[in-house]
Design an enzyme around this catalytic site. Structure first.
Site, PDB file in Angstrom:
ATOM      1  N   ILE A  33      37.162  44.597  21.565  1.00 13.82           N
ATOM      2  CA  ILE A  33      38.180  43.704  22.137  1.00 13.82           C
ATOM      3  C   ILE A  33      38.320  43.884  23.655  1.00 13.82           C
ATOM      4  O   ILE A  33      38.672  42.945  24.367  1.00 13.82           O
ATOM      5  CB  ILE A  33      39.530  43.894  21.400  1.00 13.82           C
ATOM      6  CG1 ILE A  33      40.427  42.675  21.570  1.00 13.82           C
ATOM      7  CG2 ILE A  33      40.225  45.181  21.781  1.00 13.82           C
ATOM      8  CD1 ILE A  33      41.608  42.637  20.605  1.00 13.82           C
ATOM      9  N   SER A  96      40.345  56.632  19.450  1.00 15.21           N
ATOM     10  CA  SER A  96      41.654  55.970  19.360  1.00 15.21           C
ATOM     11  C   SER A  96      41.830  55.213  18.048  1.00 15.21           C
ATOM     12  O   SER A  96      42.948  54.921  17.656  1.00 15.21           O
ATOM     13  CB  SER A  96      41.866  55.030  20.554  1.00 15.21           C
ATOM     14  OG  SER A  96      40.884  54.024  20.568  1.00 15.21           O
ATOM     15  N   HIS A 101      33.203  54.915  13.822  1.00 14.86           N
ATOM     16  CA  HIS A 101      32.454  53.797  14.404  1.00 14.86           C
ATOM     17  C   HIS A 101      31.587  54.323  15.528  1.00 14.86           C
ATOM     18  O   HIS A 101      31.894  55.355  16.126  1.00 14.86           O
ATOM     19  CB  HIS A 101      33.408  52.724  14.947  1.00 14.86           C
ATOM     20  CG  HIS A 101      34.420  53.262  15.910  1.00 14.86           C
ATOM     21  ND1 HIS A 101      35.558  53.932  15.510  1.00 14.86           N
ATOM     22  CD2 HIS A 101      34.452  53.263  17.269  1.00 14.86           C
ATOM     23  CE1 HIS A 101      36.248  54.310  16.574  1.00 14.86           C
ATOM     24  NE2 HIS A 101      35.596  53.925  17.653  1.00 14.86           N
TER      25      HIS A 101
HETATM   26  P1  5GP Z   1      37.463  54.727  20.197  1.00 12.80           P
HETATM   27  O1  5GP Z   1      38.442  54.811  21.329  1.00 12.80           O
HETATM   28  O2  5GP Z   1      38.143  55.120  18.884  1.00 12.80           O
HETATM   29  O3  5GP Z   1      36.171  55.426  20.426  1.00 12.80           O
HETATM   30  O4  5GP Z   1      37.059  53.191  20.088  1.00 12.80           O
HETATM   31  C1  5GP Z   1      37.911  52.231  19.565  1.00 12.80           C
HETATM   32  C2  5GP Z   1      37.525  50.923  20.188  1.00 12.80           C
HETATM   33  O5  5GP Z   1      38.089  49.890  19.402  1.00 12.80           O
HETATM   34  C3  5GP Z   1      38.039  50.723  21.617  1.00 12.80           C
HETATM   35  O6  5GP Z   1      36.941  50.542  22.503  1.00 12.80           O
HETATM   36  C4  5GP Z   1      38.944  49.485  21.523  1.00 12.80           C
HETATM   37  O7  5GP Z   1      38.806  48.626  22.640  1.00 12.80           O
HETATM   38  C5  5GP Z   1      38.472  48.838  20.229  1.00 12.80           C
HETATM   39  N1  5GP Z   1      39.522  48.126  19.515  1.00 12.80           N
HETATM   40  C6  5GP Z   1      40.781  48.561  19.248  1.00 12.80           C
HETATM   41  N2  5GP Z   1      41.457  47.654  18.549  1.00 12.80           N
HETATM   42  C7  5GP Z   1      40.613  46.614  18.352  1.00 12.80           C
HETATM   43  C8  5GP Z   1      40.751  45.340  17.691  1.00 12.80           C
HETATM   44  O8  5GP Z   1      41.786  44.994  17.121  1.00 12.80           O
HETATM   45  N3  5GP Z   1      39.670  44.529  17.695  1.00 12.80           N
HETATM   46  C9  5GP Z   1      38.487  44.871  18.288  1.00 12.80           C
HETATM   47  N4  5GP Z   1      37.498  43.992  18.254  1.00 12.80           N
HETATM   48  N5  5GP Z   1      38.322  46.061  18.936  1.00 12.80           N
HETATM   49  C10 5GP Z   1      39.378  46.909  18.956  1.00 12.80           C
END
Ligand code: 5GP
Ligand code: ZN
Length: 115
Positions: A33, A96, A101
């Protein structure tokens, strides 16, 4: 957080929308996103697993499916088909969303730049 409150489970169950790049029975790929590169996808297993620390040998096949779909994404890239995969595991490491993933990133050098 359990899978009921998990944003990626909600995307997998089509309860909230996302731009879906690829999907099969095991894995979904969506556009991040807040993309931090020209190509920034999230490769997400449909099974709710918190992160790599909690994965077990029962998930061997699932991991292979994730690798296979990453190969497909790589093939779809324009030349030179260069990309990074990144997985944050644990809050202090930048995770986060607590559903495993791998970020699939292309078009930006994240090693030399900030990510
Ligand atoms: P992390 O911070 O856990 O490595 O990655 C989580 C990712 O998920 C972040 O880059 C964030 O921008 C993405 N993200 C969070 N919420 C959503 C959402 O509702 N939709 C999409 N498409 N991406 C999301
Ligand atoms: Zn989940």
């Amino acid at each position: 957080m359990n899978s009921q409150d998990c944003i990626f489970c909600k995307i997998i169950n089509k309860e909230i929308s996302a731009k879906i790049i690829k999907e099969n029975n095991t894995v979904i790929v969506i556009e991040d996103i807040f993309p931090k590169a020209p190509v920034h996808y999230l490769v997400i297993p449909k099974k709710h697993i918190v992160n790599l620390s909690t994965i077990t040998s029962l998930d061997k096949e699932l991991v292979w499916h994730m690798i296979e779909i990453i190969k497909e994404l790589a093939n779809d890239l324009p030349d030179p088909k260069a990309f990074n995969t990144l997985s944050n595991n644990g809050k202090e490491a930048g995770q986060s969303v607590f559903h495993m993933h791998w970020h699939f990133i292309s078009g930006r050098n994240i090693v030399e730049g900030e990510f």
